[in-house]
Design a protein around this motif. Structure first.
Motif, PDB file in Angstrom:
ATOM      1  N   ILE A 209      49.602  49.810  88.915  1.00  0.00           N
ATOM      2  CA  ILE A 209      48.973  48.611  88.354  1.00  0.00           C
ATOM      3  C   ILE A 209      48.906  48.756  86.847  1.00  0.00           C
ATOM      4  O   ILE A 209      48.394  49.752  86.321  1.00  0.00           O
ATOM      5  N   GLU A 210      49.444  47.751  86.153  1.00  0.00           N
ATOM      6  CA  GLU A 210      49.318  47.678  84.692  1.00  0.00           C
ATOM      7  C   GLU A 210      48.208  46.679  84.377  1.00  0.00           C
ATOM      8  O   GLU A 210      48.226  45.549  84.849  1.00  0.00           O
ATOM      9  N   LEU A 211      47.249  47.096  83.581  1.00  0.00           N
ATOM     10  CA  LEU A 211      46.041  46.306  83.364  1.00  0.00           C
ATOM     11  C   LEU A 211      46.088  45.637  81.999  1.00  0.00           C
ATOM     12  O   LEU A 211      46.414  46.275  80.977  1.00  0.00           O
ATOM     13  N   ASP A 212      45.737  44.362  81.987  1.00  0.00           N
ATOM     14  CA  ASP A 212      45.629  43.592  80.750  1.00  0.00           C
ATOM     15  C   ASP A 212      44.214  43.031  80.669  1.00  0.00           C
ATOM     16  O   ASP A 212      43.807  42.231  81.514  1.00  0.00           O
ATOM     17  N   ILE A 213      43.464  43.463  79.657  1.00  0.00           N
ATOM     18  CA  ILE A 213      42.066  43.033  79.528  1.00  0.00           C
ATOM     19  C   ILE A 213      41.870  42.165  78.292  1.00  0.00           C
ATOM     20  O   ILE A 213      40.749  42.022  77.800  1.00  0.00           O
ATOM     21  N   SER A 214      42.941  41.555  77.833  1.00  0.00           N
ATOM     22  CA  SER A 214      42.814  40.728  76.630  1.00  0.00           C
ATOM     23  C   SER A 214      41.942  39.502  76.875  1.00  0.00           C
ATOM     24  O   SER A 214      41.294  39.000  75.957  1.00  0.00           O
ATOM     25  N   GLY A 215      41.902  39.022  78.096  1.00  0.00           N
ATOM     26  CA  GLY A 215      41.079  37.857  78.397  1.00  0.00           C
ATOM     27  C   GLY A 215      39.756  38.202  79.054  1.00  0.00           C
ATOM     28  O   GLY A 215      39.037  37.289  79.501  1.00  0.00           O
ATOM     29  N   LEU A 216      39.433  39.478  79.121  1.00  0.00           N
ATOM     30  CA  LEU A 216      38.191  39.909  79.778  1.00  0.00           C
ATOM     31  C   LEU A 216      36.988  39.585  78.905  1.00  0.00           C
ATOM     32  O   LEU A 216      36.987  39.861  77.690  1.00  0.00           O
ATOM     33  N   GLY A 217      35.958  39.011  79.540  1.00  0.00           N
ATOM     34  CA  GLY A 217      34.708  38.751  78.840  1.00  0.00           C
ATOM     35  C   GLY A 217      33.770  39.951  78.958  1.00  0.00           C
ATOM     36  O   GLY A 217      34.060  41.036  78.447  1.00  0.00           O
ATOM     37  N   ARG A 218      32.687  39.762  79.648  1.00  0.00           N
ATOM     38  CA  ARG A 218      31.734  40.850  79.837  1.00  0.00           C
ATOM     39  C   ARG A 218      32.051  41.612  81.125  1.00  0.00           C
ATOM     40  O   ARG A 218      32.622  41.074  82.050  1.00  0.00           O
ATOM     41  N   LEU A 219      31.620  42.872  81.136  1.00  0.00           N
ATOM     42  CA  LEU A 219      31.826  43.727  82.300  1.00  0.00           C
ATOM     43  C   LEU A 219      30.552  44.532  82.550  1.00  0.00           C
ATOM     44  O   LEU A 219      29.999  45.130  81.622  1.00  0.00           O
ATOM     45  N   ASP A 220      30.081  44.505  83.786  1.00  0.00           N
ATOM     46  CA  ASP A 220      28.951  45.374  84.159  1.00  0.00           C
ATOM     47  C   ASP A 220      29.362  46.240  85.347  1.00  0.00           C
ATOM     48  O   ASP A 220      30.533  46.250  85.748  1.00  0.00           O
TER      49      ASP A 220
END
Length: 371
Positions: free
Chosen positions: A45-56
């Protein structure tokens, strides 16, 4: 708050996962389940977090479960704070201590037996310690009779003895009646119905009256003793007595023990009379054996006095056992209601078991003595 979402590019083992929205407790919704289904066959899995908002931690846990701990750590380089949350959840979820392997049923069975033996040994040691303290308290009372709390003795005698008289009389009446019914039905077949009187007399005087009375008091008084003393332990009243210089054994245990020691023989005698009366009523109505004949037949029995003595001699021993077990379980109550319930139950069960065991010992002893 933007709801959590994702896009997956590619098919097969290698896919590209792009996260969007807030991957938090409030934003996840059903996204976690959809992501887990979408990544079911992916191994890379290649992960792209450019559009990620908040994470808990909830969102991190959903990612850990869906990817089966296969997301690369370098993918979080642009969001180090989110990477730290994910790394913590991944370490706890994937690198934690493996679950303890449950032992096989045979091992668990032997373990339960071992724990039971240990608990029984500890219970025996605590009972012996209680017995020792009780003997010391009785010795102090005999040496200093002025410390006897007569109001407590009288109150416990009334509550444990006189208040139990109706249930003892009624129960023994029906026990005598049942024995008479069984004897009449069985002995009539052999043409020996007249010996029903001897059967009733021996069974009631020697065994049933004292055992039934002791069992009733075990359920009635032993539980009451355990509940009363245990409640005082929970409310720290016993500790307050010690602080004020009052011996709890003198104030709580000995009055209850003395009350049963006095009243159980009297209740046993009342149970004997009630049992004989119940048998006499059945013999009168079923076998036409009048009351005068019934009583005369009992009086002519050669060993009737021995049977009466045997029954009454058991009563003081049963009284000591019932009172001691009830008070001992009450003194062992901890500070919660669950402990109180367990100790009250244990008081009744142990008292009844001790009565049956001691009755068997008495039977063997009198058999050897031919009495």
């Amino acid at each position: 708050m933007t709801p959590a979402d994702f896009d997956i590019a590619g098919k097969g083992d290698a896919v590209r996962l792009r996260l969007t929205g807030d991957w938090t407790t409030g934003g996840l919704g059903r996204t976690a389940g959809r992501l887990e289904s979408a990544l079911a066959g992916a191994s890379s899995i290649e992960l792209d977090i450019s559009g990620l908002g908040r994470l808990d931690t909830a969102g991190a846990l959903a990612l850990v479960r869906a990817s089966r701990c296969s997301l690369p750590a370098e993918a979080w380089a642009t969001r180090p704070e989110a990477g730290r949350i994910y790394a913590m959840v991944q370490r706890l979820g994937c690198e934690g201590v493996p679950p303890t392997r449950r032992s096989d049923p045979i091992t668990r069975s032997f373990a339960r037996i071992g724990h039971g033996l240990i608990d029984a040994g500890q219970e025996a040691m605590l009972s012996l310690a209680f017995l020792g303290r009780l003997i010391v308290a009785v010795g102090v009372m005999l040496r200093r009779p002025g410390r006897i709390r007569w109001p407590a003795w009288v109150s416990q005698t009334e509550r444990a003895g006189l208040d139990a008289l109706p249930i003892v009389v009624v129960t023994n009446f029906f026990i005598g009646a049942v024995v008479a019914f069984i004897g009449a039905d069985l002995l009539t077949e052999f043409g020996a119905a007249v010996f029903t009187v001897e059967l009733i007399a021996v069974s009631v005087l020697r065994e049933f009256a004292v055992v039934i009375t002791a069992v009733l008091l075990a359920g009635r008084s032993a539980s009451a003793f355990a509940a009363e003393v245990g409640s005082m332990r929970m409310n720290q009243e016993v500790d307050a007595m010690r602080v004020m210089g009052v011996d709890p054994f003198q104030a709580l245990v000995i009055p209850r023990l003395a009350a049963l020691l006095v009243m159980l023989p009297l209740l046993t005698f009342a149970g004997m009379v009630a049992g004989l009366f119940g048998g006499m009523v059945v013999g009168w109505t079923q076998l036409n054996l009048g009351p005068a004949f019934f009583l005369d037949r009992i009086a002519q029995m050669p060993d009737v006095t021995n049977h009466l003595v045997v029954g009454l001699s058991k009563a003081p021993v049963f009284a000591l056992v019932v009172a001691a077990i009830g008070c001992r379980q009450g003194m062992a109550v901890a500070g919660d209601v669950e402990s109180l319930g367990r100790r009250v139950t244990a008081a009744v069960v142990q008292a009844i078991f001790a009565i049956i065991l001691l009755d068997a010992v008495f039977a063997l002893m009198f058999l050897e003595l031919n009495y």
